[in-house]
Design a protein around this motif. Structure first.
Motif, short mmCIF file in Angstrom:
data_model
loop_
_atom_site.label_atom_id
_atom_site.label_comp_id
_atom_site.label_asym_id
_atom_site.label_seq_id
_atom_site.Cartn_x
_atom_site.Cartn_y
_atom_site.Cartn_z
N SER A 1 0.85 -1.20 -0.08
CA SER A 1 -0.01 0.00 -0.03
C SER A 1 0.74 1.23 0.14
O SER A 1 0.49 2.25 -0.64
CB SER A 1 -1.12 0.01 1.05
OG SER A 1 -0.35 -0.04 2.40
N SER A 2 2.03 1.24 0.72
CA SER A 2 2.75 2.38 0.63
C SER A 2 3.39 2.56 -0.66
O SER A 2 3.56 3.69 -1.15
CB SER A 2 4.05 2.37 1.98
OG SER A 2 4.69 1.39 1.54
N ARG B 1 2.19 1.70 -3.48
CA ARG B 1 1.21 2.11 -4.58
C ARG B 1 0.87 3.69 -4.26
O ARG B 1 0.60 4.44 -5.13
CB ARG B 1 -0.12 1.27 -4.43
CG ARG B 1 -0.07 -0.10 -5.01
CD ARG B 1 0.15 -0.07 -6.54
NE ARG B 1 -1.06 0.17 -7.25
CZ ARG B 1 -1.32 0.30 -8.36
NH1 ARG B 1 -0.10 0.47 -9.29
NH2 ARG B 1 -2.27 0.39 -8.94
N ALA B 2 1.03 3.88 -3.10
CA ALA B 2 0.40 5.21 -2.57
C ALA B 2 1.69 6.16 -3.33
O ALA B 2 1.41 7.18 -3.88
CB ALA B 2 0.56 5.58 -1.24
N MET B 3 2.96 5.96 -3.14
CA MET B 3 4.25 6.50 -3.66
C MET B 3 4.01 6.71 -5.29
O MET B 3 4.10 7.69 -5.86
CB MET B 3 5.28 6.28 -3.23
CG MET B 3 5.75 6.42 -1.82
SD MET B 3 5.54 7.95 -1.09
CE MET B 3 3.86 7.89 -0.35
N GLU B 4 3.59 5.48 -5.64
CA GLU B 4 3.36 5.37 -7.34
C GLU B 4 2.30 6.29 -7.64
O GLU B 4 2.44 7.23 -8.48
CB GLU B 4 2.76 4.06 -7.66
CG GLU B 4 2.88 3.88 -9.10
CD GLU B 4 2.52 2.39 -9.60
OE1 GLU B 4 3.10 2.11 -10.51
OE2 GLU B 4 1.66 1.70 -8.81
N MET B 5 1.18 6.55 -6.97
CA MET B 5 -0.14 7.29 -7.33
C MET B 5 0.35 8.78 -7.29
O MET B 5 -0.09 9.60 -7.78
CB MET B 5 -1.09 7.06 -6.36
CG MET B 5 -1.66 5.58 -6.98
SD MET B 5 -3.03 5.01 -5.58
CE MET B 5 -4.35 6.02 -5.81
N ALA B 6 1.26 9.05 -6.35
CA ALA B 6 1.88 10.45 -6.01
C ALA B 6 2.72 10.71 -6.85
O ALA B 6 3.09 12.23 -7.03
CB ALA B 6 2.45 10.41 -4.70
N CYS C 1 3.41 -3.19 -8.01
CA CYS C 1 3.73 -1.52 -8.36
C CYS C 1 4.82 -1.82 -9.63
O CYS C 1 5.55 -2.78 -9.76
CB CYS C 1 4.61 -1.15 -7.04
SG CYS C 1 5.02 0.60 -7.43
#
Length: 108
Positions: A50-51, A53-58, A99
């Protein structure tokens, strides 16, 4: 290609797999990123899927996995070798499977 779910569930799964496969095909290596431009690549530390994917989305271009971050997130303690290599290897495998960003790994 029926997977035992409703038609709607099958469409959602197919859509997710199509998007996921497209992201995997667009994956760049860290070497490619560094050779494209004369600039630094900032890679935030991640410790789970989850961290990452969050950085990828950011919008980050690369990631860093730290065994210390994993230990803090998973056990709440500083990494003094409590996390086994098989645990770390499993998490790195999960992150790279979910990711599309390059992942540098720091494991003591």
């Amino acid at each position: 290609m029926k997977r035992g779910g409703t038609e709607r569930e099958i469409v959602v799964v197919f859509f997710y797999e199509t998007i996921f496969e497209r992201e995997k095909n667009m994956r760049k290596t860290l070497r490619q990123l560094l050779q494209e431009d004369d600039r630094c690549v900032f890679a935030p530390c991640v410790y789970d899927c989850s961290s990452a994917r969050a950085m990828e989305m950011a919008g980050y271009e690369a990631l860093m996995f730290s065994s210390g971050e994993y230990s803090l997130a998973g056990a709440g303690v500083v990494d003094y070798g409590f996390s086994g290599l098989s645990d770390l290897e499993w998490m790195v495998g999960r992150i790279t499977a979910t990711c599309s960003l390059p992942l540098a790994v720091d494991i003591e």
